[in-house]
Design a protein around this motif. Structure first.
Motif, PDB file in Angstrom:
ATOM      1  N   GLU A   2       0.824  -1.194   0.000  1.00  0.00           N
ATOM      2  CA  GLU A   2       0.000   0.000   0.000  1.00  0.00           C
ATOM      3  C   GLU A   2       0.866   1.255   0.000  1.00  0.00           C
ATOM      4  N   ASP A 324      -3.870  -4.905 -12.082  1.00  0.00           N
ATOM      5  CA  ASP A 324      -4.101  -3.615 -12.739  1.00  0.00           C
ATOM      6  C   ASP A 324      -4.497  -3.772 -14.200  1.00  0.00           C
ATOM      7  N   GLU A 343     -15.204  -2.433  -6.791  1.00  0.00           N
ATOM      8  CA  GLU A 343     -14.035  -2.900  -6.061  1.00  0.00           C
ATOM      9  C   GLU A 343     -14.478  -3.796  -4.899  1.00  0.00           C
ATOM     10  N   ARG A 350      -8.684   1.061  -3.752  1.00  0.00           N
ATOM     11  CA  ARG A 350      -7.315   0.905  -4.233  1.00  0.00           C
ATOM     12  C   ARG A 350      -7.088   1.553  -5.591  1.00  0.00           C
ATOM     13  N   ILE A 351      -8.151   1.687  -6.356  1.00  0.00           N
ATOM     14  CA  ILE A 351      -8.019   2.261  -7.696  1.00  0.00           C
ATOM     15  C   ILE A 351      -8.184   3.772  -7.617  1.00  0.00           C
ATOM     16  N   TYR A 354      -8.405   5.040 -13.830  1.00  0.00           N
ATOM     17  CA  TYR A 354      -8.560   3.872 -14.690  1.00  0.00           C
ATOM     18  C   TYR A 354      -9.043   4.278 -16.076  1.00  0.00           C
ATOM     19  N   VAL A 393      -5.772  -0.102 -14.982  1.00  0.00           N
ATOM     20  CA  VAL A 393      -5.613   0.766 -13.825  1.00  0.00           C
ATOM     21  C   VAL A 393      -4.374   1.624 -14.024  1.00  0.00           C
ATOM     22  N   GLU A 395      -3.508   4.364 -11.974  1.00  0.00           N
ATOM     23  CA  GLU A 395      -2.921   4.780 -10.701  1.00  0.00           C
ATOM     24  C   GLU A 395      -3.601   3.985  -9.604  1.00  0.00           C
ATOM     25  N   GLN A 396      -2.827   3.535  -8.628  1.00  0.00           N
ATOM     26  CA  GLN A 396      -3.379   2.683  -7.593  1.00  0.00           C
ATOM     27  C   GLN A 396      -2.696   2.937  -6.255  1.00  0.00           C
ATOM     28  N   GLU A 399      -2.540  -3.148  -4.846  1.00  0.00           N
ATOM     29  CA  GLU A 399      -3.005  -4.009  -5.934  1.00  0.00           C
ATOM     30  C   GLU A 399      -4.535  -4.001  -5.989  1.00  0.00           C
ATOM     31  N   PRO A 400      -5.115  -3.629  -7.119  1.00  0.00           N
ATOM     32  CA  PRO A 400      -6.574  -3.587  -7.235  1.00  0.00           C
ATOM     33  C   PRO A 400      -7.215  -4.956  -7.038  1.00  0.00           C
TER      34      PRO A 400
END
Length: 419
Positions: A2, A324, A343, A350-351, A354, A393, A395-396, A399-400
């Motif tokens: 994270e 992603d 999600e 997390r996302i 996208y 994805v 930007e995160q 992990e999505p």
């Protein structure tokens, strides 16, 4: 790993967000005096709904697809829809059912029969209570009312604290919230005190996009509405609820008011900009002075539920996955004009950015993009035919993890060929 410590919802918050649709029910002394905010001086004698049928209210909610129902047990005028022992300004001193009626109980029991959640709106502002000018005395008065409501009507899905009229007033929120947590630990707390869900900031039923689920401060209420307050990297999970009346600007029933009824297209626009932005929609449908939902309101809200089901009950395909890069392959080339992405919010949002693409003649073409997904994001676009779509994805925060990535097709009318 994270990027920062992610806020995560409680079990109760996740269950509440899955409800997505609720019916608000404004009913009380205002219904009988053609007012939105009466001042607490209207005589109790005017309250006499000769045909009151809470089952009709709740059965209508169930038919539409609402998953919970919230009743105004006490509005700002102070009139109580249950036979409280705290004041004579209640159903107990009316001629309705010879003073033995209890609207809150009838609504709670109807919700149990129909297996949908029951919640209560209890205004802190009270324009009738003589003790309101004495903060300590009123805190005792209000706490006694809450204890009656929290202990006599079974499990509550939500307790709705409206901030209207209370600007600058200091209530004993520590005491109030402790009562809710003691007697209804699973109930969501709306807007004031120590809220677990927040107001979207308007009465249009709209969650501005992006609608993140997290809050910057513990002091979350309608009085702290900074545009920078809701950010993905902030520490508290406080999802949004969007409230809107089905009759424009009118929460209570008024005679000769049918012209203000929202159209089906207007209601669908509200749905896309509330549920479709990851929030929960609370749509107000008010009983009339008979104690029944007006026929035109019932018809409109049933049309609304039917159209939601038509558009979103049968996905062309769906997938759950992590990563992603998520691809959905349809069984054959098909028409789509909606993508619904969810999600797995148990792990936080997390996302952060996208893009959605569709394969067209061997090339990938962008059909939608955005930032927040959270509980749900509905993307609409002109109809295309494709065999594959994918989520990229950009930007995160970590992990999505996707609960669902699904494609839908909704024709303009049901008679159009979906293929």
């Amino acid at each position: 790993m994270e990027r920062y410590e992610l806020a995560k919802p409680t079990k109760q918050q996740m269950e509440w967000q899955d409800l997505e649709l609720g019916m608000f029910c404004h009913f009380g002394i205002n219904t009988f005096c053609n007012k939105e905010w009466s001042d607490g001086t209207e005589p109790v004698s005017i309250f006499n709904p000769a045909e009151l049928d809470a089952s009709q209210w709740v059965k209508t909610a169930k038919q539409v697809g609402f998953k919970y129902f919230i009743l105004t047990a006490k509005h700002h005028d102070g009139f109580c829809l249950w036979p409280t022992q705290t004041t004579d300004y209640s159903v107990r001193t009316t001629s309705w059912k010879e003073g033995r009626g209890d609207v809150v109980r009838e609504a709670a029991e109807a919700c149990r029969r129909e297996n949908i959640g029951f919640g209560i709106y209890v205004s802190p502002w009270d324009r009738n209570a003589a003790c309101y000018s004495d903060p300590q005395a009123y805190d005792d008065f209000y706490a006694a009312q809450l204890i009656e409501l929290l202990t006599q009507y079974g499990p509550l899905v939500e307790v709705w604290f409206d901030g209207a009229g209370s600007e600058g007033r200091q209530y004993d929120w520590k005491r109030i919230i402790s009562l809710v947590k003691q007697h209804q630990p699973d109930a969501m707390i709306f807007n004031l005190g120590a809220p677990t869900i927040r107001w979207a900031g308007n009465e249009d039923g709209v969650a501005e996009y992006p609608c993140w689920n997290t809050a910057e401060t513990a002091k979350v209420s309608m009085f702290t509405n900074s545009t920078n307050q809701w950010l993905p990297e902030t520490p508290r999970w406080v999802p949004a609820e969007c409230d809107v009346p089905i009759r424009k600007n009118h929460w209570f029933w008024h005679p000769n008011d049918e012209h203000s009824l929202l159209s089906l297209d207007q209601l669908l626009d509200v749905y896309y900009r509330s549920v479709g932005h990851g929030a929960t929609l609370l749509l107000n449908v008010a009983p009339d002075n008979r104690g029944l939902l007006p026929e035109c309101d019932v018809q409109r809200v049933l049309e609304f539920g039917k159209e939601i089901r038509r558009r979103f009950s049968q996905p062309k395909g769906s997938v759950s996955a992590s990563g992603d890069f998520i691809e959905l392959v349809f069984t054959c080339e098909t028409a789509i004009n909606h993508v619904v992405t969810m999600e797995d919010i148990a792990h936080g949002e997390r996302i952060l950015a996208y893009v959605i693409e569709a394969e067209q003649e061997g090339h990938w073409v962008e059909i939608a993009n955005g930032s927040a997904i959270g509980h749900k994001k509905i993307d609409r676009f002109p109809s295309i035919r494709t065999k594959r779509i994918r989520l990229l994805v950009k930007e995160q925060a970590a992990e999505p993890r996707l609960r669902s990535f699904a494609g839908y097709y909704a024709a303009e009318t049901e008679s159009l060929d979906e293929e």
